[in-house]
Scaffold this motif. Structure first.
Motif, PDB file in Angstrom:
ATOM      1  N   GLY A 125     -70.834-123.911 -57.534  1.00 20.22           N
ATOM      2  CA  GLY A 125     -71.519-124.985 -56.827  1.00 20.22           C
ATOM      3  C   GLY A 125     -72.883-124.609 -56.285  1.00 20.22           C
ATOM      4  O   GLY A 125     -73.626-125.474 -55.820  1.00 20.22           O
ATOM      5  N   VAL A 126     -73.224-123.317 -56.334  1.00 19.42           N
ATOM      6  CA  VAL A 126     -74.529-122.873 -55.841  1.00 19.42           C
ATOM      7  C   VAL A 126     -75.561-123.017 -56.944  1.00 19.42           C
ATOM      8  O   VAL A 126     -75.406-122.451 -58.024  1.00 19.42           O
ATOM      9  N   LYS A 127     -76.608-123.775 -56.666  1.00 18.19           N
ATOM     10  CA  LYS A 127     -77.702-123.894 -57.613  1.00 18.19           C
ATOM     11  C   LYS A 127     -78.731-122.834 -57.270  1.00 18.19           C
ATOM     12  O   LYS A 127     -79.199-122.745 -56.130  1.00 18.19           O
ATOM     13  N   LEU A 128     -79.081-122.010 -58.245  1.00 19.22           N
ATOM     14  CA  LEU A 128     -79.982-120.899 -57.973  1.00 19.22           C
ATOM     15  C   LEU A 128     -81.431-121.367 -57.874  1.00 19.22           C
ATOM     16  O   LEU A 128     -82.129-121.482 -58.871  1.00 19.22           O
ATOM     17  N   ASN A 129     -81.865-121.641 -56.646  1.00 14.97           N
ATOM     18  CA  ASN A 129     -83.286-121.804 -56.389  1.00 14.97           C
ATOM     19  C   ASN A 129     -83.791-120.500 -55.779  1.00 14.97           C
ATOM     20  O   ASN A 129     -83.041-119.521 -55.698  1.00 14.97           O
ATOM     21  N   SER A 130     -85.020-120.455 -55.360  1.00 10.07           N
ATOM     22  CA  SER A 130     -85.589-119.210 -54.850  1.00 10.07           C
ATOM     23  C   SER A 130     -84.789-118.656 -53.672  1.00 10.07           C
ATOM     24  O   SER A 130     -84.476-117.457 -53.611  1.00 10.07           O
ATOM     25  N   GLN A 131     -84.450-119.538 -52.726  1.00  9.75           N
ATOM     26  CA  GLN A 131     -83.755-119.085 -51.526  1.00  9.75           C
ATOM     27  C   GLN A 131     -82.348-118.589 -51.839  1.00  9.75           C
ATOM     28  O   GLN A 131     -81.935-117.519 -51.381  1.00  9.75           O
ATOM     29  N   SER A 132     -81.594-119.343 -52.638  1.00 12.34           N
ATOM     30  CA  SER A 132     -80.219-118.941 -52.937  1.00 12.34           C
ATOM     31  C   SER A 132     -80.182-117.719 -53.848  1.00 12.34           C
ATOM     32  O   SER A 132     -79.269-116.890 -53.755  1.00 12.34           O
ATOM     33  N   TYR A 133     -81.179-117.576 -54.714  1.00 10.29           N
ATOM     34  CA  TYR A 133     -81.246-116.385 -55.569  1.00 10.29           C
ATOM     35  C   TYR A 133     -81.451-115.136 -54.723  1.00 10.29           C
ATOM     36  O   TYR A 133     -80.757-114.116 -54.908  1.00 10.29           O
ATOM     37  N   CYS A 134     -82.377-115.188 -53.785  1.00 11.50           N
ATOM     38  CA  CYS A 134     -82.638-114.029 -52.927  1.00 11.50           C
ATOM     39  C   CYS A 134     -81.430-113.715 -52.058  1.00 11.50           C
ATOM     40  O   CYS A 134     -81.086-112.539 -51.857  1.00 11.50           O
ATOM     41  N   GLN A 135     -80.769-114.743 -51.542  1.00 15.28           N
ATOM     42  CA  GLN A 135     -79.569-114.507 -50.733  1.00 15.28           C
ATOM     43  C   GLN A 135     -78.463-113.893 -51.578  1.00 15.28           C
ATOM     44  O   GLN A 135     -77.725-113.008 -51.115  1.00 15.28           O
ATOM     45  N   PHE A 136     -78.350-114.355 -52.818  1.00 13.57           N
ATOM     46  CA  PHE A 136     -77.353-113.785 -53.731  1.00 13.57           C
ATOM     47  C   PHE A 136     -77.631-112.305 -53.969  1.00 13.57           C
ATOM     48  O   PHE A 136     -76.710-111.474 -53.916  1.00 13.57           O
ATOM     49  N   LEU A 137     -78.890-111.953 -54.235  1.00 16.68           N
ATOM     50  CA  LEU A 137     -79.232-110.540 -54.441  1.00 16.68           C
ATOM     51  C   LEU A 137     -78.926-109.713 -53.191  1.00 16.68           C
ATOM     52  O   LEU A 137     -78.446-108.579 -53.287  1.00 16.68           O
ATOM     53  N   GLU A 138     -79.193-110.280 -52.028  1.00 11.75           N
ATOM     54  CA  GLU A 138     -78.926-109.571 -50.775  1.00 11.75           C
ATOM     55  C   GLU A 138     -77.432-109.275 -50.631  1.00 11.75           C
ATOM     56  O   GLU A 138     -77.030-108.155 -50.290  1.00 11.75           O
ATOM     57  N   ASP A 139     -76.595-110.279 -50.902  1.00 10.83           N
ATOM     58  CA  ASP A 139     -75.149-110.143 -50.698  1.00 10.83           C
ATOM     59  C   ASP A 139     -74.466-109.282 -51.749  1.00 10.83           C
ATOM     60  O   ASP A 139     -73.396-108.712 -51.484  1.00 10.83           O
ATOM     61  N   THR A 140     -75.062-109.192 -52.925  1.00  9.06           N
ATOM     62  CA  THR A 140     -74.402-108.468 -54.018  1.00  9.06           C
ATOM     63  C   THR A 140     -75.161-107.202 -54.388  1.00  9.06           C
ATOM     64  O   THR A 140     -74.758-106.101 -54.022  1.00  9.06           O
ATOM     65  N   PHE A 141     -76.258-107.354 -55.071  1.00 11.14           N
ATOM     66  CA  PHE A 141     -77.005-106.211 -55.572  1.00 11.14           C
ATOM     67  C   PHE A 141     -77.422-105.248 -54.460  1.00 11.14           C
ATOM     68  O   PHE A 141     -77.156-104.045 -54.522  1.00 11.14           O
TER      69      PHE A 141
END
Length: 263
Positions: A125-141
């Motif tokens: 359900g998460v659409k990867l825009n700039s903000q959600s992409y950066c948050q995803f990288l923070e939480d995982t990578f």
């Protein structure tokens, strides 16, 4: 073995060393195999940028480059269809027909030298825009992998991502800069160039495994578990072969004057 490849059929009969052309000639009257679609043609600007990129990174130590990308996997397969050889007298297996391949999972991963980073599941359900992409990288990578690395590793690592809008935006670039990934540590990427990213070959390996013999899935969790299992079966030597292919890819780009490689 309905919907198996010609190689799998011959191996199941303990027959090895037969060229693909011979295998297909023997099986020719049993099925038809649809060819994959070709990528869109490259224009002059694309080719020039690909050549410039190859020249820029020709002397790079690619063992320091982290190659990243996303992959979408659906319940029904890459494009909702399956083709393969079927023996005489056999009926094709019944396949579910669902809209948009039954739904799917977006997966992010990276490879560097002989190491696999991830895979990580982008929350449904998460659409990867700039903000959600950066948050995803923070939480995982960053939290689960990067911060465990030594200072010398971080100093030498080069981060590669393609030019998807969520990756290449000013917001994402500024955010990565604050994380220390900037200037020469952030690889520039030419347009229309999935053939230059070795992780695309990893995606192919995983998809061949999880969809072999026309397999379908009934839930997002089951297809995700299949991705994780397939990724774990990819050993360090296979990954190293992919990352060490980069020198050859760059030379091929220059030899083809910016054209697609491996064709």
């Amino acid at each position: 073995m309905p919907l198996a490849t010609s190689l799998a059929i011959f191996q199941s009969r303990n027959i090895t060393g037969v060229p693909k052309s011979t295998r297909c000639a023997i099986l020719r009257d049993m099925a038809k195999v649809r060819k994959a679609e070709r990528p869109p043609p490259l224009n002059k600007t694309h080719k020039l940028k690909r050549q410039d990129w190859a020249k820029k990174y020709l002397k790079t130590d690619f063992s320091n480059v982290l190659w990243t990308d996303e992959m979408r996997v659906s319940l029904d397969g890459p494009d909702g269809w399956a083709r393969g050889w079927i023996g005489k007298g056999q009926r094709a297996p019944v396949r579910l027909r669902r809209q948009q391949g039954g739904g799917g999972v977006l997966v992010w991963a990276g490879i560097i030298k002989d190491e696999l980073v991830g895979p990580f599941w982008v929350e449904d359900g998460v659409k990867l825009n700039s903000q959600s992409y950066c948050q995803f990288l923070e939480d995982t990578f960053f939290k689960q992998w990067y911060r465990k690395k030594s200072a010398s590793f971080k100093k030498n690592m080069i981060f590669m991502q393609d030019n998807a809008p969520s990756h290449a935006s000013k917001y994402s670039t500024a955010w990565l800069t604050r994380k220390g990934i900037k200037e020469e540590k952030l690889m520039t990427w030419p347009p229309c160039s999935p053939d230059l990213n070795p992780i695309e070959n990893l995606w192919s390996i995983i998809k061949c495994e999880i969809y072999k013999e026309g397999k379908q899935y009934t839930s997002l969790n089951s297809v995700w578990e299949a991705v994780v299992a397939a990724a774990r079966n990819v050993d360090g030597e296979q990954i190293k072969t992919l990352t060490e292919s980069m020198d050859g890819r760059l030379l091929s780009v220059l030899a083809k004057k910016g054209g697609y490689i491996g064709r």
